[in-house]
Motif scaffolding. Structure first.
Motif, PDB file in Angstrom:
ATOM      1  N   TRP A  35      76.958  36.682  47.663  1.00  0.00           N
ATOM      2  CA  TRP A  35      76.810  36.037  46.359  1.00  0.00           C
ATOM      3  C   TRP A  35      76.024  34.732  46.517  1.00  0.00           C
ATOM      4  N   ARG A  37      73.885  31.469  44.258  1.00  0.00           N
ATOM      5  CA  ARG A  37      73.796  30.722  43.004  1.00  0.00           C
ATOM      6  C   ARG A  37      72.443  30.019  42.994  1.00  0.00           C
ATOM      7  N   TYR A  92      73.557  33.565  38.800  1.00  0.00           N
ATOM      8  CA  TYR A  92      74.321  34.097  39.921  1.00  0.00           C
ATOM      9  C   TYR A  92      73.707  35.430  40.348  1.00  0.00           C
TER      10      TYR A  92
END
Lengths: 121, 110
Positions: A35, A37, A92
């Protein structure tokens, strides 16, 4: 090729609420997902590594209690932003690791999702 | 992962070759060079990767210097749709995760 999807593609929520973002590998199994950002006009920043069946590994400075990651199956990882605030507004992006790549080599390939735009009011 | 250095921006005329440089002077022997690009508000797209030999695919060519301390991504005939931020990354293949630098914003002009 290998496709990674994200849902939703964009979300607007009120401050203090929680938002869940899904990341799916559509045509391959991914034991590892990542993940990221990205704030406007900035580069991608790795938040955490998500491993199927085990706890996620968070990068330094990322609050694990605020960004909950669950990787319950080989094709799905979820990121939940808890008690979201305006400073959590960001893009994201998830990625999934295909071990051996498309050519079944020793090289692992990383495929990225299209991203989820989160706006917290 | 080794740190990379790229120029912040470049312009290229449509139809001409775009040559995007990347310095990675601290690269180690088991690290690959990867190139991705990101078109506005989309996820990164893989372009090409290499270890020490030059590589070519349908999208681009990758030239890696003999000492592996720098590389160049070549888009042979740039089109307006190639306008994007291009990221050069060095990483161990088994690690998977990528550390993105600031990249180069390539603007292809008609």
């Amino acid at each position: 090729g290998a496709v990674v999807s994200q849902h939703p593609s964009w979300v607007i929520c009120k401050s203090g609420t929680s938002v869940k973002i899904e990341c799916r590998s559509l045509d391959f199994q991914a034991t590892t997902m990542f993940w990221y950002r990205q704030f406007p006009k900035q580069s991608l920043m790795l938040m955490a590594t998500s491993n199927e069946g085990s706890k996620a590994t968070y990068e330094q400075g990322v609050e694990k209690d605020k960004f909950l990651i669950n990787h319950a199956s080989l094709t799905l990882s979820t990121l939940t932003v808890t008690s979201a605030h305006p400073e959590d507004s960001s893009f994201y992006i998830c990625s999934a690791l295909l071990r051996g790549g498309l050519a079944l080599s020793s090289y692992n390939e990383q495929f990225f999702g299209p991203g989820t735009r989160l706006t917290v009011l | 992962d080794a740190k990379t250095t790229q120029p912040p921006s470049m312009d290229c005329a449509e139809g001409r070759a775009a040559n995007l440089p990347c310095n990675h002077s601290t690269i180690s022997g088991n690290e690959y060079v990867y190139w991705y690009r990101q078109i506005h508000s989309q996820g990164p797209q893989y372009i090409i990767h290499g270890l020490k030999n030059n590589e070519t695919n349908e999208m681009a060519s990758l030239i890696i210097t003999e000492d592996r301390k720098s590389s160049t991504l070549i888009l042979p005939h740039a089109t307006l749709r190639d306008t994007a931020v291009y990221y050069c990354i060095v990483s161990q293949t088994n690690a998977g995760k990528s550390t993105f630098g600031d990249g180069t914003t390539l603007t292809v002009k008609p």
